[in-house]
Design a protein around this motif. Structure first.
Motif, PDB file in Angstrom:
ATOM      1  N   VAL A 141       0.847  -1.203   0.000  1.00 57.47           N
ATOM      2  CA  VAL A 141       0.000   0.000   0.000  1.00 57.47           C
ATOM      3  C   VAL A 141       0.876   1.244   0.000  1.00 57.47           C
ATOM      4  O   VAL A 141       1.861   1.316   0.722  1.00 57.47           O
ATOM      5  N   TRP A 143       1.211   4.427   1.393  1.00 59.15           N
ATOM      6  CA  TRP A 143       0.630   5.218   2.473  1.00 59.15           C
ATOM      7  C   TRP A 143       0.830   6.717   2.265  1.00 59.15           C
ATOM      8  O   TRP A 143       0.304   7.530   3.017  1.00 59.15           O
ATOM      9  N   VAL A 148      -5.217   7.571   0.967  1.00 63.34           N
ATOM     10  CA  VAL A 148      -5.069   6.416   1.861  1.00 63.34           C
ATOM     11  C   VAL A 148      -4.657   6.894   3.256  1.00 63.34           C
ATOM     12  O   VAL A 148      -5.105   6.376   4.272  1.00 63.34           O
ATOM     13  N   ASP A 151      -8.633   9.530   5.715  1.00 63.05           N
ATOM     14  CA  ASP A 151      -9.946   9.049   5.327  1.00 63.05           C
ATOM     15  C   ASP A 151     -10.912  10.223   5.488  1.00 63.05           C
ATOM     16  O   ASP A 151     -11.273  10.566   6.611  1.00 63.05           O
ATOM     17  N   PRO A 162      -6.768  -0.466   4.673  1.00 61.18           N
ATOM     18  CA  PRO A 162      -7.460  -0.232   3.401  1.00 61.18           C
ATOM     19  C   PRO A 162      -7.910  -1.529   2.744  1.00 61.18           C
ATOM     20  O   PRO A 162      -7.270  -2.575   2.901  1.00 61.18           O
ATOM     21  N   SER A 165     -10.494   0.916  -3.465  1.00 58.63           N
ATOM     22  CA  SER A 165     -10.611   2.341  -3.733  1.00 58.63           C
ATOM     23  C   SER A 165     -11.756   2.571  -4.697  1.00 58.63           C
ATOM     24  O   SER A 165     -12.124   1.691  -5.473  1.00 58.63           O
ATOM     25  N   THR A 312     -10.939   5.998  -0.450  1.00 59.31           N
ATOM     26  CA  THR A 312     -10.534   4.642  -0.127  1.00 59.31           C
ATOM     27  C   THR A 312     -11.511   4.097   0.897  1.00 59.31           C
ATOM     28  O   THR A 312     -11.965   4.843   1.764  1.00 59.31           O
ATOM     29  N   PHE A 314     -12.180   1.078   3.904  1.00 56.30           N
ATOM     30  CA  PHE A 314     -11.299   0.402   4.856  1.00 56.30           C
ATOM     31  C   PHE A 314     -12.052  -0.665   5.660  1.00 56.30           C
ATOM     32  O   PHE A 314     -13.281  -0.714   5.644  1.00 56.30           O
ATOM     33  N   VAL A 354      -6.557  -1.435  -3.970  1.00 60.85           N
ATOM     34  CA  VAL A 354      -6.038  -0.358  -3.144  1.00 60.85           C
ATOM     35  C   VAL A 354      -4.527  -0.510  -3.034  1.00 60.85           C
ATOM     36  O   VAL A 354      -3.820   0.376  -2.589  1.00 60.85           O
TER      37      VAL A 354
END
Lengths: 411, 263
Positions: A141, A143, A148, A151, A162, A165, A312, A314, A354
Motif C-alpha cells: 500500500v 501510504w 489512503v 480518510d 485499506p 478504492s 478509499t 477500509f 487499493v
C-alpha cells in the motif's frame, strides 16, 4: 462460626473484585496489539464476524464465496458475513456497548467503514489499534497517497486497514446521449437545455452528497479545502454552490420538487428512461450492471475533465472484538495480491485495487496491468489522472446541512 | 350459493395476487428494460443467487426466523390469553393504567424501545442470546396478542363455564373443552399477528441479536436496496411465502370456526 465468617469475607472480596473489574475506567480492556506471528497462531479456528453493508449481491458473493473459502483453507478461519443496511447502525451499537462497559466479547470482529463512520469511531474510541502497520501486506500500500493516509480528512493512523478504492464516475447511455457533457459547466448547460432529464439523490445520501461536492469544487480550487481555509471562504463557496443548484431546480426531474432517495432509485430512473444520467461512486458498477442485465449494453461511463472525487474504503476492528487476531489475519488477506486481483475482476465485483501496482512482485504487476476490464469501465490511466481528494468530513457535513436548508427547503 | 359469491371471491383473489405479479416477473427476468411491458429475456439469475450462491445463509435465516417466531408466538399466547381474559371480563382498579402501559411499546417508536432496552439487556447479559431476541420480539407481539384477546373476551359469556362446572367438569376440562374451543378463532388471529410481527422484525433483532441471529429479514432487508430487481424480487417472494402459507392455513380454520360460532 469462624469458618462462616471468613467465607462471608471471601465472598465480599470476590464481589468487590468483580465490581472493580467491571468498572471500565479501572480495568481497561486488554489493548495490546499482538505481533504478527502470534496473531496468525491464535487466529486458527476463530470465527470472524464481519459486519458490512450487504446491499450488493456481487460483494456478498465475493465475501461468502472466494474470501470465506480461501480463509478457511489457508488459515482455518471461519468468515461469517453479517450483512446490514447501514454500518452506522453498528457504530451506534458499539457506542451503547461502550457506555454499558462491555469491553470484551463483542460480537463485531471486523467492520467495513470509511468517512463519517470512521471519524465517529475514532472520536469515541470505538476502535482497536493501531493494528494496520502490523499487517505484512501493508507493504503493497502506498501510504503517502493522500486518499489512503487520510480518510475524508481524518488521519487513518493505522486504526483501519485499506480494502479498496473508489472513484466517482458519470453514467450515461451512449445510444440515448451520444455526446455527454464532460465538464461541470457543460453539464449545467445540458441540464438547462433538457428540462426534466436530470436528477441527483438528495444528500445526505452518500452518492448525492458526493455529487454536490463536485459542484462545490467547481466554485474554486479543490486543493484549497485540504487545509488552511477559513469559515468565510467556506461559507462563500458553499453559498454559491447552493445558488447554482437552486437555479437548476426548475430544470430537474419533477422540477426539483422531489429527489430520488438513493443511487439505486437514480439508477432505476435512468434505466426506466425518466432521466438521462446516473452516476456512481464506484467506477465498475456500470459494467457490473450491464453483466447482470440491469443496464442496457450501450451504457458507458466518463469522468469530468476537471476530475472526479476518489476515496478509499477500509476495514476496522472494534475495541471489544472477541476475535481480534482472526480479524487482523482477514484484514491482511484482503490486501494480498490474489484477493485484490480477484476483487477487481469485472464479473466478480470490479472494485479497484487499493494496493499500488508498482509495489507488487513483478509477476503480479504484469497481471494487474493487463487485467480484463468491463466494457463500461475506464482504464486506470484515465481514472487516476482525474482524481480529486475528498474534502475533510466537517465540510461534507456542512454542505449536507446547508443543502437541506438552502436548496431542499427553498421552494 | 357458490355462484353468487363468485365475483366477490374473485375480486379478493385478484387483489391479493396482482401485487405479486411484478415480483414474480422480475424474479424470473434477466433483462427487463423500459418501456417493455414484459421482460425481454427470462432467466433464473435472481433465483440462482437466492437458492444457490446464498443458499446456506438463507436456509439458516429461514430456520432462525421460524424458531424465533414460533417460540415468541407460543409465549405471547400463554401470557396474552389470561391477560386478555382479565381485561375483557373483569373491571378492576387500575385497568386504564394497565391498558396504557400495554399500549406503550406500540405507541413509542420501536427504535427508542429497542435502544433503551439494549442497555438493560447488556447489563442482564441477554444481548446476543436467543432468549433476549425472543424477549424483545415479545415487547412488540404481546400487546397485540393481549388486545386481540381483550376483544375476544369482551364478547365471551363466562356462564358457559359455570354451566359446565355445575355439571361436574374439572377446571382443566373447562379450559380445554369449553373456553378454548369458543375462543379458537381469536387464538388463531392472535397467533397469526404475533407470528407475522416476529417474522418481520428487523431492527430489534439486529440490535439485540447483535448479528448473532441472522434472521431472514436481516439478510433480506440489506439486499432489498441493492437495485438488483431480479434478486430483490426473488428475495421478497421467499420472505412472503411462509407468511402467505401461514395465512392460508389459518384462514381455513378461521372461516370454519367462525361459521360454527355464528349460529
Amino acid at each position: 462460626m469462624n469458618v462462616n465468617f471468613s467465607g462471608f469475607n471471601y465472598l465480599t472480596i470476590a464481589v468487590l473484585i468483580f465490581l472493580v473489574c467491571n468498572l471500565p475506567q479501572l480495568c481497561p480492556a486488554e489493548d495490546e496489539i499482538p505481533d504478527w506471528d502470534s496473531a496468525v497462531a491464535d487466529s486458527s479456528g476463530q470465527t470472524v464476524n464481519w459486519y458490512m453493508w450487504g446491499g450488493s449481491p456481487a460483494v456478498n458473493r465475493y465475501v461468502n464465496g472466494y474470501l470465506a473459502r480461501e480463509l478457511k483453507n489457508r488459515f482455518n478461519i471461519n468468515l461469517r458475513q453479517v450483512p446490514v443496511k447501514d454500518i452506522a447502525e453498528i457504530v451506534s451499537k458499539l457506542m451503547v456497548e461502550k457506555a454499558a462497559g462491555k469491553n470484551s466479547g463483542g460480537s463485531v470482529d471486523l467492520m467495513w467503514i470509511n468517512g463519517e463512520n470512521f471519524r465517529t469511531c475514532k472520536r469515541e474510541n470505538l476502535l482497536f489499534g493501531p493494528f494496520a502497520d502490523v499487517l505484512p501486506n501493508q507493504r503493497f500500500v502506498d501510504w503517502h497517497n493522500p486518499a489512503v493516509e487520510n480518510d475524508f480528512g481524518t488521519p487513518v493512523a493505522g486504526m483501519e486497514s485499506p480494502w479498496g478504492s473508489a472513484q466517482f464516475v458519470m453514467i450515461y447511455d451512449s445510444a440515448r446521449t451520444p455526446d455527454p457533457p464532460t465538464t461541470i459547466a457543460d453539464l449545467i448547460r445540458w441540464i438547462i437545455k433538457h428540462p426534466g432529464r436530470f436528477s441527483y439523490p438528495a444528500p445526505p445520501d452518500f452518492t448525492g452528497s458526493a455529487f454536490v461536492r463536485h459542484f462545490f469544487y467547481h466554485t474554486g480550487a479543490p486543493e484549497k479545502w485540504q487545509q488552511g481555509y477559513n469559515e468565510a471562504e467556506l461559507k462563500e463557496s458553499a453559498d454559491s454552490t447552493y445558488a447554482i443548484l437552486n437555479d437548476l431546480k426548475p430544470f430537474l426531474w419533477r422540477e426539483g420538487s422531489t429527489y430520488p432517495d438513493s443511487p439505486v432509485r437514480l439508477n432505476s430512473l435512468f434505466v426506466d428512461n425518466e432521466i438521462d444520467f446516473s452516476f456512481s461512486y464506484h467506477q465498475g458498477e456500470a459494467t457490473r450492471n450491464i453483466l447482470d442485465g440491469i443496464f442496457p449494453d450501450t451504457v458507458r461511463t466518463y469522468v469530468f475533465d476537471e476530475g472526479t472525487i476518489a476515496n478509499t474504503h477500509f476495514v476496522a476492528i472494534p475495541f471489544n472484538a472477541e476475535n481480534k487476531e482472526g480479524a487482523m489475519v482477514v484484514a491482511n488477506f484482503l490486501l494480498s495480491p490474489e484477493a485484490q486481483y480477484k476483487k477487481a475482476e469485472p464479473d466478480v465485483w470490479g472494485d479497484f485495487p487499493v494496493v499500488s501496482t508498482t509495489r507488487l512482485p513483478v509477476e503480479w504487476q504484469e497481471k494487474f496491468n493487463t487485467r480484463p476490464r468491463g466494457v463500461a469501465t475506464l482504464d486506470d490511466q484515465q481514472l487516476q489522472s482525474h482524481q480529486l481528494p475528498e474534502p475533510p468530513s466537517d465540510i461534507l457535513v456542512y454542505l449536507e446541512k446547508g443543502w437541506e436548508n438552502q436548496v431542499l427547503k427553498s421552494r | 350459493m357458490k355462484i353468487r359469491h363468485f365475483p366477490f371471491v374473485a375480486s379478493i383473489v385478484f387483489a391479493v395476487i396482482i401485487p405479486f405479479l411484478p415480483l414474480i416477473l422480475w424474479s424470473f427476468s434477466t433483462r427487463y428494460h423500459y418501456p417493455a411491458l414484459l421482460p425481454q429475456e427470462f432467466g433464473i439469475r435472481g433465483w440462482m443467487y437466492v437458492l444457490d450462491t446464498a443458499r446456506g445463509q438463507i436456509a439458516a435465516g429461514i430456520y432462525e426466523s421460524f424458531t424465533l417466531a414460533l417460540v415468541t408466538t407460543l409465549i405471547s399466547l400463554v401470557f396474552g390469553l389470561p391477560a386478555g381474559r382479565a381485561l375483557g371480563l373483569y373491571d378492576f382498579p387500575g385497568k386504564k393504567l394497565a391498558s396504557l402501559l400495554l399500549m406503550l411499546p406500540v405507541i413509542v417508536p420501536p427504535l427508542s424501545v429497542t435502544m433503551g432496552l439494549h442497555l438493560w439487556f447488556i447489563r442482564l447479559e441477554l444481548v446476543e442470546t436467543f432468549a433476549g431476541v425472543v424477549l424483545i420480539h415479545l415487547t412488540f407481539c404481546l400487546p397485540y396478542t393481549i388486545f386481540v384477546f381483550w376483544g375476544v373476551f369482551s364478547d365471551y359469556d363466562p356462564d358457559f363455564e359455570d354451566q359446565a362446572r355445575s355439571l361436574g367438569a374439572s377446571p382443566s376440562h373447562v379450559v380445554f373443552k369449553i373456553m378454548l374451543p369458543m375462543v379458537l378463532p381469536g387464538v388463531v388471529v392472535a397467533a397469526l399477528f404475533s407470528f407475522l410481527l416476529s417474522w418481520s422484525q428487523y431492527l430489534s433483532t439486529l440490535i439485540i441479536g447483535g448479528g448473532k441471529m441472522l434472521t431472514l429479514p436481516i439478510l433480506l432487508f440489506s439486499l432489498m436496496d441493492s437495485g438488483d430487481r431480479p434478486i430483490a424480487g426473488a428475495v421478497c417472494l421467499i420472505f412472503i411465502l411462509p407468511a402467505f402459507l401461514a395465512l392460508i392455513a389459518t384462514t381455513k380454520s378461521l372461516g370454519h370456526q367462525s361459521l360454527k360460532g355464528m349460529h
